[in-house]
Write an enzyme that holds these catalytic residues in place. Sequence first.
Site, PDB file in Angstrom:
ATOM      1  N   ASP A  95       0.852  -1.174   0.000  1.00 57.44           N
ATOM      2  CA  ASP A  95       0.000   0.000   0.000  1.00 57.44           C
ATOM      3  C   ASP A  95       0.895   1.233   0.000  1.00 57.44           C
ATOM      4  O   ASP A  95       1.856   1.316   0.779  1.00 57.44           O
ATOM      5  CB  ASP A  95      -0.884  -0.006   1.264  1.00 57.44           C
ATOM      6  CG  ASP A  95      -2.295   0.460   0.971  1.00 57.44           C
ATOM      7  OD1 ASP A  95      -2.440   1.532   0.369  1.00 57.44           O
ATOM      8  OD2 ASP A  95      -3.243  -0.243   1.360  1.00 57.44           O
ATOM      9  N   ASP A 197      -3.113   4.564  -2.410  1.00 64.27           N
ATOM     10  CA  ASP A 197      -4.212   5.105  -1.609  1.00 64.27           C
ATOM     11  C   ASP A 197      -4.682   6.463  -2.130  1.00 64.27           C
ATOM     12  O   ASP A 197      -3.859   7.363  -2.370  1.00 64.27           O
ATOM     13  CB  ASP A 197      -3.690   5.267  -0.171  1.00 64.27           C
ATOM     14  CG  ASP A 197      -4.787   5.516   0.832  1.00 64.27           C
ATOM     15  OD1 ASP A 197      -5.600   4.614   1.051  1.00 64.27           O
ATOM     16  OD2 ASP A 197      -4.810   6.620   1.410  1.00 64.27           O
ATOM     17  N   GLU A 251      -6.208   3.652  -6.119  1.00 64.13           N
ATOM     18  CA  GLU A 251      -7.527   3.813  -5.506  1.00 64.13           C
ATOM     19  C   GLU A 251      -8.062   5.173  -5.954  1.00 64.13           C
ATOM     20  O   GLU A 251      -7.488   6.206  -5.607  1.00 64.13           O
ATOM     21  CB  GLU A 251      -7.438   3.759  -3.974  1.00 64.13           C
ATOM     22  CG  GLU A 251      -8.813   3.644  -3.352  1.00 64.13           C
ATOM     23  CD  GLU A 251      -8.917   4.203  -1.942  1.00 64.13           C
ATOM     24  OE1 GLU A 251      -9.872   3.879  -1.242  1.00 64.13           O
ATOM     25  OE2 GLU A 251      -8.041   4.998  -1.531  1.00 64.13           O
ATOM     26  N   HIS A 327     -11.272  -3.393   2.892  1.00 61.75           N
ATOM     27  CA  HIS A 327     -11.242  -3.031   4.312  1.00 61.75           C
ATOM     28  C   HIS A 327     -12.075  -1.797   4.657  1.00 61.75           C
ATOM     29  O   HIS A 327     -12.186  -1.438   5.823  1.00 61.75           O
ATOM     30  CB  HIS A 327      -9.784  -2.809   4.738  1.00 61.75           C
ATOM     31  CG  HIS A 327      -9.189  -1.616   4.041  1.00 61.75           C
ATOM     32  ND1 HIS A 327      -8.970  -1.580   2.678  1.00 61.75           N
ATOM     33  CD2 HIS A 327      -8.788  -0.411   4.505  1.00 61.75           C
ATOM     34  CE1 HIS A 327      -8.458  -0.414   2.349  1.00 61.75           C
ATOM     35  NE2 HIS A 327      -8.340   0.324   3.432  1.00 61.75           N
ATOM     36  N   ASP A 328     -12.614  -1.125   3.652  1.00 68.05           N
ATOM     37  CA  ASP A 328     -13.441   0.062   3.891  1.00 68.05           C
ATOM     38  C   ASP A 328     -14.922  -0.198   3.654  1.00 68.05           C
ATOM     39  O   ASP A 328     -15.750   0.709   3.814  1.00 68.05           O
ATOM     40  CB  ASP A 328     -13.043   1.200   2.930  1.00 68.05           C
ATOM     41  CG  ASP A 328     -11.630   1.699   3.164  1.00 68.05           C
ATOM     42  OD1 ASP A 328     -11.163   1.674   4.315  1.00 68.05           O
ATOM     43  OD2 ASP A 328     -10.989   2.127   2.172  1.00 68.05           O
TER      44      ASP A 328
HETATM   45  C1  GLC Z   1      -8.289   5.042   1.648  1.00 65.65           C
HETATM   46  C2  GLC Z   1      -8.131   3.848   2.544  1.00 65.65           C
HETATM   47  C3  GLC Z   1      -8.850   4.117   3.841  1.00 65.65           C
HETATM   48  C4  GLC Z   1      -8.223   5.321   4.485  1.00 65.65           C
HETATM   49  C5  GLC Z   1      -8.190   6.521   3.546  1.00 65.65           C
HETATM   50  C6  GLC Z   1      -7.236   7.563   4.032  1.00 65.65           C
HETATM   51  O1  GLC Z   1      -9.591   5.242   1.270  1.00 65.65           O
HETATM   52  O2  GLC Z   1      -8.578   2.701   1.888  1.00 65.65           O
HETATM   53  O3  GLC Z   1      -8.818   3.008   4.694  1.00 65.65           O
HETATM   54  O4  GLC Z   1      -8.911   5.673   5.644  1.00 65.65           O
HETATM   55  O5  GLC Z   1      -7.756   6.179   2.253  1.00 65.65           O
HETATM   56  O6  GLC Z   1      -5.918   7.123   3.908  1.00 65.65           O
END
Ligand code: GLC
Length: 571
Positions: A95, A197, A251, A327-328
Amino acid sequence: MWWKNAVVYQIYPRSFCDSNGDGMGDLNGITSKLDYLKNLGVDVLWLSPVYQSPGDDNGYDISDYRAINPEFGTMEDFDRMLSEAHSRGIRIVMDLVVNHTSDEHAWFCESTASRDNPRRDYYIWRDADKDGNPPNRWWSAFGGSAWEWHEKTGQYYLHLFSRKQPDLNWDNPRLRDEIFDMMAWWCEKGIDGFRMDVISMISKPDGLPDGRELPGGFTEPDCCNGPHLHSYLREMNERVLSRYSLMTVGECPGAGIEEAVLFTNPARKELNMVFQFEHVSGSRKASARYDKWDRPAMSMPELREVLSRWQYGLEKRGWNSLFLNNHDQPRCVSRFGNDAPRYRTLSAKMLATCLHFMKGTPYIYQGEELGMTNACMTDISQYRDIESLQTYDFLTKQEGLSEETVMGYLQAVGRDNARTPMQWDDSPNAGFTSGHPWIDVNPNYTEINAASQIDDQNSVFFYYQELIRLRHTLPVMVDGRYELLLPDNDQIYSYMRAGNGTEKILVFCNFTKDPAPLPMEISEAFGCGASRLIGNYPDLPQGKMRPYEALAIYIGMKGNDDEIQNEQKNR
Ligand code: GLC
Ligand code: CA
């Protein structure tokens, strides 16, 4: 382009496996489960962050990019995990959290030291407005203003997430140099890629204008797809990514199809694929005051419309990532299937069928391969996630919503649903830890766990194993064109994958607990010599598709299309 026929497995390290009894999953825990993952058949592991971090957002707040969080182990543990994974033919994707750092990162400490510190400009500082208020009314993703006042230097800094996650200023070329150096350092260690991320947010809009109005006097920060995003990614590609054989997935909240093409079209040299969120954001057909929290769930026809649009939209122009949870997000069987004991296994397999035959790279989130369900937390004290806790406060205290309503929101879409410990067996704490877990284990672990599934041919695990094996052996599953079938059927999601030659796969998924009239296409296909590839009932449907029934059938000669064509030429 090895990542095109890879299946990726996401590990949330703190909830995967605890090797030393401190209640927190760790790297040695991951190493100890590599044989399990090899047995499942996945090619790549994506690890949520394992770097040094104060843990305000479970590691998405990094204080040292080149150090391992001691809670997870040491750099030696990491190196051992990497080489043990490699020796099993499993790749490791890290990540990369570079939209922001922790406020405890050395760069931020320097940035806050004084206004003329050389690293001041690594972050986004602004003066107060004439009344002493923040420079705009942006809302931070976890609640409250996106600006934090810094008394000592008399300015506000921007944090799109928690106040302990200050946003980096990507417009500063020296900052970019440091990030690229750090990435190259990990590549030299031998890692196999990056999941980036919120990478769509790194370039902020000029002038930081207020966005759409939100409840509570705030506005939405319009930070996705900013003006320099693609030029920064091309620079990253040129200076780091192109020098290694990596898999990259960005992401990308806020990305639509045209954006995704910009990110993933190989000719543009940016990323291999992106995560888009249209299909996991709840229904767009209803309005919602609190966005994901009070948005109704998406129906199958809406899900089908979104996923099909992406399948067609990226054909020959980009590459999809396929996922139903992470995980979100809530657990997919609870959200899109049915987690009642009677239907859980069936609907988990149905969803897997629906996703894994699509075109793109599939992602499995830890526990999904067991049909793990949403957490059933009934008390706010059980929650650990900063987003859930801050939202709970905001909605109950500032917006005056009832405890019951807000708990209902958290139970449906809170992020801790996905973060309960991996359920390994039916011993105390699901075999995750011999100590006290950092977050409660889902009490259903006595029913749902890996030990009871790995040798059971009817298990969800076994079914995922088979889907992965099929992807590795059927090129049409990787390369075939996607074509939607039965677009008006309101129970069955059906599509075809078609190769250039005679090969075809037809997929039929009943998304409901009611039987559905059997589509003609199924009997027709069997009439033309089709064979059953996989399904979640032991026999073929007769007259009706049964509750949550899934069936994939294969037409044509098995083997590579090109091979078949060559064979035909040679005859
Ligand atoms: C992304 C991650 C999440 C995190 C956010 C801030 O969306 O997947 O878990 O809280 O970024 O880093
Ligand atoms: Ca541990």
